[in-house]
Design an enzyme around this catalytic site. Structure first.
Site, PDB file in Angstrom:
ATOM      1  N   HIS A 117      12.934  15.278  57.673  1.00 16.00           N
ATOM      2  CA  HIS A 117      12.780  13.703  57.794  1.00 16.00           C
ATOM      3  C   HIS A 117      11.487  13.205  57.182  1.00 16.00           C
ATOM      4  O   HIS A 117      11.863  11.733  57.032  1.00 16.00           O
ATOM      5  CB  HIS A 117      13.069  13.362  59.475  1.00 16.00           C
ATOM      6  CG  HIS A 117      14.228  13.621  59.922  1.00 16.00           C
ATOM      7  ND1 HIS A 117      15.467  13.537  59.404  1.00 16.00           N
ATOM      8  CD2 HIS A 117      14.581  14.499  61.309  1.00 16.00           C
ATOM      9  CE1 HIS A 117      16.279  14.087  60.543  1.00 16.00           C
ATOM     10  NE2 HIS A 117      15.606  14.648  61.487  1.00 16.00           N
ATOM     11  N   ASP A 154      20.847  21.816  59.285  1.00 20.88           N
ATOM     12  CA  ASP A 154      20.261  21.392  60.604  1.00 20.88           C
ATOM     13  C   ASP A 154      21.460  20.328  61.100  1.00 20.88           C
ATOM     14  O   ASP A 154      22.151  19.833  60.088  1.00 20.88           O
ATOM     15  CB  ASP A 154      18.979  20.566  60.471  1.00 20.88           C
ATOM     16  CG  ASP A 154      18.479  19.970  61.628  1.00 20.88           C
ATOM     17  OD1 ASP A 154      17.388  20.686  62.062  1.00 20.88           O
ATOM     18  OD2 ASP A 154      18.554  18.750  62.026  1.00 20.88           O
ATOM     19  N   HIS A 156      20.893  17.298  61.983  1.00 17.40           N
ATOM     20  CA  HIS A 156      20.624  16.093  61.555  1.00 17.40           C
ATOM     21  C   HIS A 156      20.571  16.040  60.266  1.00 17.40           C
ATOM     22  O   HIS A 156      20.137  16.988  59.385  1.00 17.40           O
ATOM     23  CB  HIS A 156      19.246  15.496  62.018  1.00 17.40           C
ATOM     24  CG  HIS A 156      19.043  15.534  63.690  1.00 17.40           C
ATOM     25  ND1 HIS A 156      18.704  16.549  64.344  1.00 17.40           N
ATOM     26  CD2 HIS A 156      19.570  14.570  64.542  1.00 17.40           C
ATOM     27  CE1 HIS A 156      18.425  16.249  65.824  1.00 17.40           C
ATOM     28  NE2 HIS A 156      19.199  15.111  65.694  1.00 17.40           N
TER      29      HIS A 156
END
Length: 304
Positions: A117, A154, A156
């Protein structure tokens, strides 16, 4: 198979009740046990980080060394977090380089904090520095790979990794992830832009999707696209919060699902880039499931 890990990864502590807790590294340390660790962690250098992250971002994280602070509602640091995050990036680089040069077999850098991220200029989503992006740039800078494919499994979407390479035709970013979900990015319409148009491929999955859905997305969409791209090496952002019992994720992938997925990408690497594949740990917050999924991935990569 190669296991890259350092018990020092326990020293990053985002605070009580945080899912990205030292318990993750403690569980991995118990699982690693007496297995040989062929690499020692070392801090990534400023030059290595600087290929991805801007000076202001690096200085901000360095300025928090020795302190406890909240960077956003999800992302916190403790006194040792700067050193730990540098070592996470450094160990990921060294593993990927060793695999690229044929010095070590495929393996996982079992690091924390995660990285996918983190954008060029911002820490977010538990992530301080983008380990997989830093490793990809290190491979290119060393002349070990010109074209790199990154598959992020993942739960996300790896918005940071995608943003770093969104205009770059030399890095193919592929992702399967729960959608809509944090961080709200990763639409199938996002395909890269400018010279990088066509080198981003997102396959959003609905909440509750399990083995069949993620394997179908891989087989029918992601693997063919990566095969056509023709990478010199494949990197995996190996998040295990898509595991069926994970407290953070909302997908239902089993340990066997991850084993099969890992084997498919091992086979793809064998066919397109001489078996050069390495991964870095991202999410995964059910510690028993995390260790089981790591073991399944490495079992698939070792051919056991």
């Amino acid at each position: 198979m190669t296991i890259a890990f350092d018990p020092l990864f326990r020293n990053h502590d985002p605070g009580p009740g945080h899912p990205e807790s030292p318990a993750r590294a403690e569980a991995i340390a118990r699982w690693v046990g007496e297995r040989a660790a062929p690499l020692e962690s070392r801090p990534a250098t400023g030059d290595e980080l600087g290929r991805v992250h801007g000076v202001a971002h690096r200085n901000r994280i360095r300025g928090l060394e020795g302190r406890t602070a909240d960077l956003d509602p999800d992302t916190s640091v403790s006194p040792d977090s700067h050193d730990v995050s540098l070592r996470a990036a450094g160990l990921t680089i060294d593993l990927c380089k060793a695999v690229a040069q044929g010095e070590l077999p495929p393996g996982l850098a079992l690091v924390r904090p995660p990285g996918h991220h983190a954008t060029a200029h911002q820490a977010m989503g538990f992530c301080l520095f983008n380990n997989v992006a830093v490793a990809a740039r290190a491979l290119q800078a060393a002349g070990l790979a010109e074209r790199i494919a990154i598959y992020d499994w993942d739960v996300h979407h790896g918005n940071g990794t995608e943003s770093v390479f969104y205009r770059d035709p030399t890095v193919f970013y592929a992702s399967s992830h729960q959608y809509p979900y944090y961080p709200g990015t990763g639409s199938s319409r996002d395909r890269g832009e400018g010279p990088g148009e066509g080198t981003t491929l997102n396959t959003p999955l609905s909440a509750g999707s399990g083995d069949d859905a993620i394997l179908e997305a891989s087989k029918d969409h992601l693997e063919p696209a990566v095969r056509d791209f023709g990478p010199d090496m494949i990197l995996i952002s190996a998040g295990y919060d898509a595991y069926v019992h994970d407290p953070v994720g909302g997908l239902s992938v089993t340990v066997d699902g991850f084993r099969t997925l890992a084997a498919r990408w091992r086979d793809l690497a064998e066919s397109v880039c001489g078996g050069r594949i390495a991964g870095v740990l991202e999410g995964g917050y059910d510690v028993d499931g995390l260790v089981a999924c790591i073991d399944a991935t490495l079992e698939a990569w070792s051919g056991r």
